[in-house]
Design an enzyme around this catalytic site. Structure first.
Site, PDB file in Angstrom:
ATOM      1  CE1 TYR A  10       0.642   7.658   3.002  1.00 38.71           C
ATOM      2  CE2 TYR A  10       0.842   5.415   1.973  1.00 38.71           C
ATOM      3  CZ  TYR A  10       0.196   6.497   3.028  1.00 38.71           C
ATOM      4  OH  TYR A  10      -1.159   6.109   3.220  1.00 38.71           O
ATOM      5  CG  ASN A  67      -9.473   8.239   5.320  1.00 42.33           C
ATOM      6  OD1 ASN A  67      -9.510   7.276   6.335  1.00 42.33           O
ATOM      7  ND2 ASN A  67      -8.454   8.680   4.693  1.00 42.33           N
ATOM      8  CB  THR A 110       6.095  -2.459  11.619  1.00 41.37           C
ATOM      9  OG1 THR A 110       7.243  -2.623  12.265  1.00 41.37           O
ATOM     10  CG2 THR A 110       5.679  -3.749  10.824  1.00 41.37           C
ATOM     11  CG  ASP A 153      -1.815   1.116   1.150  1.00 42.71           C
ATOM     12  OD1 ASP A 153      -2.833   1.232   0.457  1.00 42.71           O
ATOM     13  OD2 ASP A 153      -1.497   1.958   2.289  1.00 42.71           O
ATOM     14  NE  ARG A 170       8.012  -2.873  16.112  1.00 43.46           N
ATOM     15  CZ  ARG A 170       9.034  -2.528  16.787  1.00 43.46           C
ATOM     16  NH1 ARG A 170       9.320  -3.246  18.011  1.00 43.46           N
ATOM     17  NH2 ARG A 170       9.833  -1.494  16.667  1.00 43.46           N
ATOM     18  NE  ARG A 221      -7.681  11.976   6.115  1.00 45.79           N
ATOM     19  CZ  ARG A 221      -8.492  11.323   7.020  1.00 45.79           C
ATOM     20  NH1 ARG A 221      -9.804  11.831   7.005  1.00 45.79           N
ATOM     21  NH2 ARG A 221      -8.041  10.779   8.146  1.00 45.79           N
TER      22      ARG A 221
HETATM   23  N1  LIG Z   1      -5.838   5.733   4.020  1.00 47.81           N
HETATM   24  C1  LIG Z   1      -5.028   6.643   5.062  1.00 47.81           C
HETATM   25  O1  LIG Z   1      -5.695   7.735   5.071  1.00 47.81           O
HETATM   26  C2  LIG Z   1      -4.103   6.124   5.761  1.00 47.81           C
HETATM   27  C3  LIG Z   1      -3.449   6.913   6.956  1.00 47.81           C
HETATM   28  C4  LIG Z   1      -2.389   6.423   7.236  1.00 47.81           C
HETATM   29  C5  LIG Z   1      -1.699   5.297   7.043  1.00 47.81           C
HETATM   30  N2  LIG Z   1      -2.147   4.507   6.063  1.00 47.81           N
HETATM   31  C6  LIG Z   1      -1.598   3.281   5.525  1.00 47.81           C
HETATM   32  O2  LIG Z   1      -1.593   2.288   6.768  1.00 47.81           O
HETATM   33  C7  LIG Z   1      -0.438   1.961   6.823  1.00 47.81           C
HETATM   34  C8  LIG Z   1      -0.104   1.721   8.333  1.00 47.81           C
HETATM   35  O3  LIG Z   1      -0.334   3.107   9.069  1.00 47.81           O
HETATM   36  P1  LIG Z   1       0.763   2.989  10.427  1.00 47.81           P
HETATM   37  O4  LIG Z   1       2.169   3.057   9.700  1.00 47.81           O
HETATM   38  O5  LIG Z   1       0.163   4.163  11.146  1.00 47.81           O
HETATM   39  O6  LIG Z   1       0.371   1.711  10.945  1.00 47.81           O
HETATM   40  P2  LIG Z   1       0.818   0.857  12.359  1.00 47.81           P
HETATM   41  O7  LIG Z   1       0.917  -0.295  12.098  1.00 47.81           O
HETATM   42  O8  LIG Z   1      -0.348   1.174  13.320  1.00 47.81           O
HETATM   43  O9  LIG Z   1       1.789   1.684  13.018  1.00 47.81           O
HETATM   44  C9  LIG Z   1       3.227   1.234  12.688  1.00 47.81           C
HETATM   45  C10 LIG Z   1       4.132   2.277  13.631  1.00 47.81           C
HETATM   46  O10 LIG Z   1       3.998   1.738  15.098  1.00 47.81           O
HETATM   47  C11 LIG Z   1       5.297   1.343  15.422  1.00 47.81           C
HETATM   48  N3  LIG Z   1       5.263   0.101  16.625  1.00 47.81           N
HETATM   49  C12 LIG Z   1       5.941   0.423  17.384  1.00 47.81           C
HETATM   50  N4  LIG Z   1       5.784  -0.771  18.244  1.00 47.81           N
HETATM   51  C13 LIG Z   1       4.956  -1.727  17.243  1.00 47.81           C
HETATM   52  C14 LIG Z   1       4.363  -2.903  17.541  1.00 47.81           C
HETATM   53  N5  LIG Z   1       4.664  -3.772  18.655  1.00 47.81           N
HETATM   54  N6  LIG Z   1       3.918  -3.475  16.376  1.00 47.81           N
HETATM   55  C15 LIG Z   1       3.751  -2.972  15.176  1.00 47.81           C
HETATM   56  N7  LIG Z   1       4.126  -1.500  15.064  1.00 47.81           N
HETATM   57  C16 LIG Z   1       4.721  -1.013  16.093  1.00 47.81           C
HETATM   58  C17 LIG Z   1       5.898   1.057  14.088  1.00 47.81           C
HETATM   59  O11 LIG Z   1       7.342   1.271  14.441  1.00 47.81           O
HETATM   60  P3  LIG Z   1       8.631   0.267  13.874  1.00 47.81           P
HETATM   61  O12 LIG Z   1       8.531   0.569  12.473  1.00 47.81           O
HETATM   62  O13 LIG Z   1       9.697   0.457  14.473  1.00 47.81           O
HETATM   63  O14 LIG Z   1       7.959  -1.008  13.977  1.00 47.81           O
HETATM   64  C18 LIG Z   1       5.511   2.395  13.136  1.00 47.81           C
HETATM   65  O15 LIG Z   1       6.240   3.163  13.469  1.00 47.81           O
HETATM   66  C19 LIG Z   1       0.673   3.069   6.510  1.00 47.81           C
HETATM   67  O16 LIG Z   1       1.919   2.476   5.777  1.00 47.81           O
HETATM   68  C20 LIG Z   1      -0.034   3.581   5.297  1.00 47.81           C
HETATM   69  O17 LIG Z   1      -0.047   2.551   3.906  1.00 47.81           O
HETATM   70  C21 LIG Z   1      -3.282   5.056   5.164  1.00 47.81           C
END
Ligand SMILES: NC(=O)c1ccc[n+]([C@@H]2O[C@H](COP(=O)([O-])OP(=O)(O)OC[C@H]3O[C@@H](n4cnc5c(N)ncnc54)[C@H](OP(=O)(O)O)[C@@H]3O)[C@@H](O)[C@H]2O)c1
Length: 303
Positions: free
Chosen positions: A52, A146, A269, A47, A274, A116
């Site tokens: 980004y 969204n 992540t 994704d 992870r 969005r």
């Molecule tokens: N459509 C939208 O509006 C929208 C908005 C936001 C995101 N997205 C998509 O959704 C994806 C996921 O979003 P997100 O990155 O916010 O997701 P997330 O998986 O909720 O968060 C990942 C973040 O949490 C950290 N983290 C810390 N401990 C963790 C653990 N135990 N397990 C997993 N992660 C941990 C990760 O660090 P580490 O890397 O060090 O593990 C990373 O910085 C994005 O890559 C993007 O593709 C879409």
């Protein structure tokens, strides 16, 4: 890796998608290892979004994949967010896709999402852009992110192709979609319907919900795992994780996947251990009791 149908697209995709929002600062070698870790367990759905890392995420990803890999992976990207505005105009959609194709080093995108809602959206204009992108082979399937049911319906009215996905924030610590369904017709805060019933709408219309930020609490406030702010949740998840001999990260994904809507959570992540733990979520089937136990431990009350 277990598979699901992505809405009515006809695509069979892995139950967990690999989010690339945070890969922009990784080296090409690190991104290759990241992609390999995912592909080794069959997680071949990635994704992206044009914004980004200001385009850098698509660029480093494009460099890390070889031409022979292209037909064995799915690339989803998004458009519609611009500095200070949202833009679903024909010109912006078409030029954003051209930019993504260039950065990704590919001649097609499997799924394009509108990122969005744009308050100034004209559905016919979006449909024209989608039709041309489809006809030229640049984009194969379309979806949104969204959006609420009426926004999707408004757009769908002008489109011949079905919207296949709606990417929405959802996870153990972000559950308005569930709360409003459990608290129908109640005066409490949990009963406030903030999304127009999007969960049931997507299920009724076979549109796959792709939960974003599944490990975050609030709007990018941080991860809830091992976070001292959530002792009860972490205690409950630790006990359940021990039972299945997996990590709490795996349990957080198993919790999303236990919902019968057949969602496709998007992990974010960049850590390889992870990442494997997130992808393992599909291997654990939580009991009904465990699902509700985690929901309550996250601070939710049942009426
Ligand atoms: N459509 C939208 O509006 C929208 C908005 C936001 C995101 N997205 C998509 O959704 C994806 C996921 O979003 P997100 O990155 O916010 O997701 P997330 O998986 O909720 O968060 C990942 C973040 O949490 C950290 N983290 C810390 N401990 C963790 C653990 N135990 N397990 C997993 N992660 C941990 C990760 O660090 P580490 O890397 O060090 O593990 C990373 O910085 C994005 O890559 C993007 O593709 C879409």
């Amino acid at each position: 890796m277990y598979k699901i149908n992505l809405g009515k697209s006809g695509l069979q995709v892995p139950t967990v998608a690999v989010g690339c929002m945070r890969i922009s600062d990784m080296s090409e070698r690190e991104v290759s290892a990241f992609v390999d870790t995912a592909l080794n367990v069959g997680a071949n759905f990635f994704d992206h979004a044009d914004i980004y890392g200001g385009g850098k995420s698509e660029e480093v990803f494009g460099k890390a994949i070889t031409p022979s890999m292209r037909d064995n992976i799915f690339i989803q990207t998004k458009c519609g967010i611009r500095q200070g505005m949202f833009d679903f105009s024909y010109e912006h959609i078409v030029s954003s896709v051209d930019g993504s194709l260039k950065r990704l080093g590919t001649d097609y995108i499997d799924v394009l999402l509108l990122h969005r809602p744009d308050a100034l959206m004209e559905p016919e204009e979006v449909a024209k852009a989608f039709d041309e992108l489809k006809a030229s082979g640049k984009v194969r399937h379309f979806g949104v992110s969204n959006q609420n049911p009426y926004q999707m319906k408004l757009l769908q009215n002008s489109m011949d192709m079905p919207l296949c996905a709606n990417q929405l924030q959802f996870g153990v610590m972000h559950t308005p979609m569930i709360q409003s369904g459990i608290n129908v017709n109640m005066y409490n805060e949990a009963g406030v319907n903030r999304d127009g019933g999007v969960l049931d709408y997507c299920r009724l219309n076979n549109i796959t919900i792709q939960p974003w930020s599944p490990m975050q609490y609030g709007f990018f406030k941080g991860c809830f795992i091992d976070n001292r702010k959530f002792p009860e949740l972490n205690k409950t998840m630790s006990r359940i994780a021990e039972k299945y001999n997996v990590s709490k990260t795996t349990i957080a994904f198993a919790w999303i996947l236990r919902h019968p809507a057949k969602m496709q959570p998007v992990t974010g992540t960049t850590n390889l251990t992870r990442l494997s733990d997130c992808l393992k979520g599909a291997q654990v089937k939580l009991t009904r009791e465990e699902w509700y136990e985690i929901y309550r431990a996250a601070g939710n009350i049942l009426p």
